[in-house]
Design a protein around this motif. Structure first.
Motif, short mmCIF file in Angstrom:
data_model
loop_
_atom_site.label_atom_id
_atom_site.label_comp_id
_atom_site.label_asym_id
_atom_site.label_seq_id
_atom_site.Cartn_x
_atom_site.Cartn_y
_atom_site.Cartn_z
N ASN A 1 16.55 23.77 0.57
CA ASN A 1 15.29 24.39 1.00
C ASN A 1 14.17 23.37 0.88
OD1 ASN A 1 13.32 26.19 1.74
ND2 ASN A 1 13.33 27.33 -0.17
N VAL A 2 13.95 22.61 1.94
CA VAL A 2 12.97 21.52 1.94
C VAL A 2 11.82 21.86 2.88
CG1 VAL A 2 12.68 19.02 2.04
CG2 VAL A 2 14.95 19.97 1.71
N TRP A 3 10.60 21.56 2.44
CA TRP A 3 9.41 21.82 3.28
C TRP A 3 8.70 20.50 3.56
CZ3 TRP A 3 4.25 21.11 3.89
CH2 TRP A 3 3.56 21.98 4.75
N ILE A 4 8.42 20.28 4.85
CA ILE A 4 7.63 19.13 5.27
C ILE A 4 6.65 19.60 6.33
CG2 ILE A 4 9.27 18.39 7.06
CD1 ILE A 4 8.55 15.48 6.32
N ASP A 5 5.44 19.07 6.30
CA ASP A 5 4.39 19.60 7.17
C ASP A 5 4.78 19.59 8.65
OD1 ASP A 5 4.25 16.82 7.50
OD2 ASP A 5 2.36 16.63 6.41
N GLN A 6 5.46 18.53 9.09
CA GLN A 6 5.81 18.42 10.51
C GLN A 6 6.70 19.56 10.99
OE1 GLN A 6 5.26 15.98 13.18
NE2 GLN A 6 3.43 15.69 11.92
N LEU A 7 7.53 20.08 10.11
CA LEU A 7 8.47 21.14 10.49
C LEU A 7 8.07 22.50 9.92
CD1 LEU A 7 11.81 19.18 9.85
CD2 LEU A 7 10.53 19.37 11.99
N GLY A 8 7.19 22.49 8.92
CA GLY A 8 6.87 23.74 8.22
C GLY A 8 5.62 24.45 8.68
N ILE A 9 4.75 23.77 9.43
CA ILE A 9 3.51 24.40 9.87
C ILE A 9 3.73 25.02 11.24
CG2 ILE A 9 1.09 24.03 10.45
CD1 ILE A 9 1.03 21.76 8.47
N LEU B 1 2.75 27.38 14.73
CA LEU B 1 1.71 27.36 15.77
C LEU B 1 0.53 28.24 15.34
CD1 LEU B 1 0.93 26.49 18.67
CD2 LEU B 1 1.99 28.60 19.48
N GLY B 2 -0.66 27.69 15.41
CA GLY B 2 -1.86 28.44 15.07
C GLY B 2 -2.22 28.45 13.61
N GLU B 3 -1.34 27.95 12.74
CA GLU B 3 -1.64 27.91 11.31
C GLU B 3 -2.66 26.83 11.00
OE1 GLU B 3 1.36 28.71 8.08
OE2 GLU B 3 2.72 28.10 9.68
N ASN B 4 -3.45 27.07 9.98
CA ASN B 4 -4.37 26.05 9.49
C ASN B 4 -3.57 25.03 8.69
OD1 ASN B 4 -6.13 24.86 7.20
ND2 ASN B 4 -7.65 25.70 8.60
N TRP B 5 -3.55 23.79 9.16
CA TRP B 5 -2.67 22.78 8.56
C TRP B 5 -3.00 22.51 7.10
CZ3 TRP B 5 -5.59 18.69 7.00
CH2 TRP B 5 -6.82 18.52 7.64
N ASP B 6 -4.29 22.50 6.77
CA ASP B 6 -4.69 22.21 5.40
C ASP B 6 -4.25 23.32 4.46
OD1 ASP B 6 -5.75 20.57 3.53
OD2 ASP B 6 -7.84 20.92 4.02
N ASP B 7 -4.51 24.57 4.88
CA ASP B 7 -4.11 25.72 4.05
C ASP B 7 -2.59 25.79 3.90
OD1 ASP B 7 -6.75 26.41 3.83
OD2 ASP B 7 -6.69 27.98 5.36
N ALA B 8 -1.88 25.49 5.00
CA ALA B 8 -0.41 25.56 4.96
C ALA B 8 0.17 24.54 3.99
CB ALA B 8 0.16 25.34 6.36
N ILE B 9 -0.38 23.32 3.99
CA ILE B 9 0.10 22.28 3.09
C ILE B 9 -0.18 22.65 1.64
CG2 ILE B 9 -0.28 19.89 2.35
CD1 ILE B 9 -0.73 19.18 5.31
N GLU B 10 -1.38 23.11 1.36
CA GLU B 10 -1.73 23.48 -0.02
C GLU B 10 -0.89 24.64 -0.53
OE1 GLU B 10 -5.91 24.11 -0.28
OE2 GLU B 10 -6.42 22.07 0.32
N GLU B 11 -0.65 25.63 0.34
CA GLU B 11 0.16 26.79 -0.06
C GLU B 11 1.61 26.37 -0.33
OE1 GLU B 11 1.51 31.21 1.62
OE2 GLU B 11 0.17 29.93 2.80
N ALA B 12 2.14 25.50 0.55
CA ALA B 12 3.53 25.05 0.37
C ALA B 12 3.68 24.25 -0.92
CB ALA B 12 3.96 24.21 1.57
#
Length: 287
Positions: free
Chosen positions: A31-39, A41-52
């Motif tokens: 179970n790996v999360w990386i911004d390029q694959l985990g964010i 469409l339409g998500e706020n990239w900064d919020d998504a990274i911080e939450e992950a």
């Protein structure tokens, strides 16, 4: 193998390796999360990274000269250390590690890839036969991703005609050099404002002394004091400009962090998001 999420921290220059590694690990059930694959469409990239990062139990750190210099990677590592997350440092290029990172054992894919892959598999609880999958990504070490090209509309200076040119997508963002130059512009402005405040202060003292304590002009003391105070009011605008410039310099530093993080999800950015970032920069130039 734990089902907890593993957050991958990396520099945008190491994106090909990071994505390749994540895809192979995901194919093995990790179970790996990386911004390029985990964010999405339409998500706020900064919020998504911080939450992950907040939800993850482990930080997988891709070590290279560019990642150790990356402010965002440094922030992510600091958060991981302060919140006592487990860490999996993976060295893909020789570099000088910050002192706080040197205490942690890393998997060295540059000098001993077989042992490094074995250590990674052991940490993740994967079977040794999976090593063939991870060895596939070794060829991606040192591979730089070609900048994504887009068609941009520009105006020809000599004729004024609209023309279309092919540019790197990252070039549509205000550059870090422009941000640094804007910060220096504000620093020069602060120095000029302080000079103006000092000059006004000296003039007000001279005026007060001349009107209140000389025989050339006889005026009541309160008039001399009022005139001196009125002159000091001229320093209000320069002082206000100093405060605004200092605030904008701080915001410029945050903007550099935003830019570095944006480049990690560059191919997911819309024209609106790029324009929003550039508009934010131009707002910080104004006084």
């Amino acid at each position: 193998m734990s089902a907890e999420t593993i957050f991958v921290s990396y520099s945008s220059k190491d994106r090909p390796f990071a994505i390749g590694l994540v895809k192979e690990l995901q194919s093995l059930g990790v179970n790996v999360w990386i911004d390029q694959l985990g964010i999405g469409l339409g998500e706020n990239w900064d919020d998504a990274i911080e939450e992950a990062l907040e939800k993850s139990g482990t930080l997988m750190l891709i070590l290279s000269p560019t990642s150790v210099e990356s402010p965002n990677v440094q922030d992510e590592v600091s958060i991981a250390i302060n919140t006592k997350k487990k860490m999996v440092p993976i060295l893909i290029e020789e570099c000088k590690l910050p002192m706080r990172w040197q205490r942690r054992q890393y998997a060295d894919l540059t000098n001993n890839p077989d042992k490094a892959i074995h250590d990674i598999l052991s940490f993740l609880g994967l079977k040794e036969k999976a090593s063939a999958n991870l060895k596939k990504v070794l060829k991606l070490i040192g591979v730089s991703e070609a900048p994504k090209k887009v068609i941009a509309n520009t105006t020809e200076e000599s004729t004024g005609k609209a023309i279309q040119t092919e540019v790197d997508l990252e070039d549509l963002l205000v550059s870090e050099d422009e941000i640094n130059r804007a910060s220096k512009m504000h620093e020069k402005g602060i120095k000029k404002s302080w000079k103006m405040i000092v000059i006004v202060g000296v003039l007000s003292l001279i005026t007060f002394a001349f009107l209140g304590f000389t025989n050339f002009i006889t005026v009541p003391f309160w008039i001399a004091a009022t005139g001196s105070l009125a002159l000091n009011l001229l320093s209000i605008n320069p002082f206000g400009a100093i405060k605004k410039r200092e605030r904008n310099i701080d915001l410029m530093e945050l903007l550099k962090l935003k830019r570095e993080r944006l480049t990690r999800v560059m191919n997911k950015l819309s024209d609106t998001e790029i324009e929003k970032f550039n508009t934010e920069f131009y707002n910080y130039i104004k006084i």
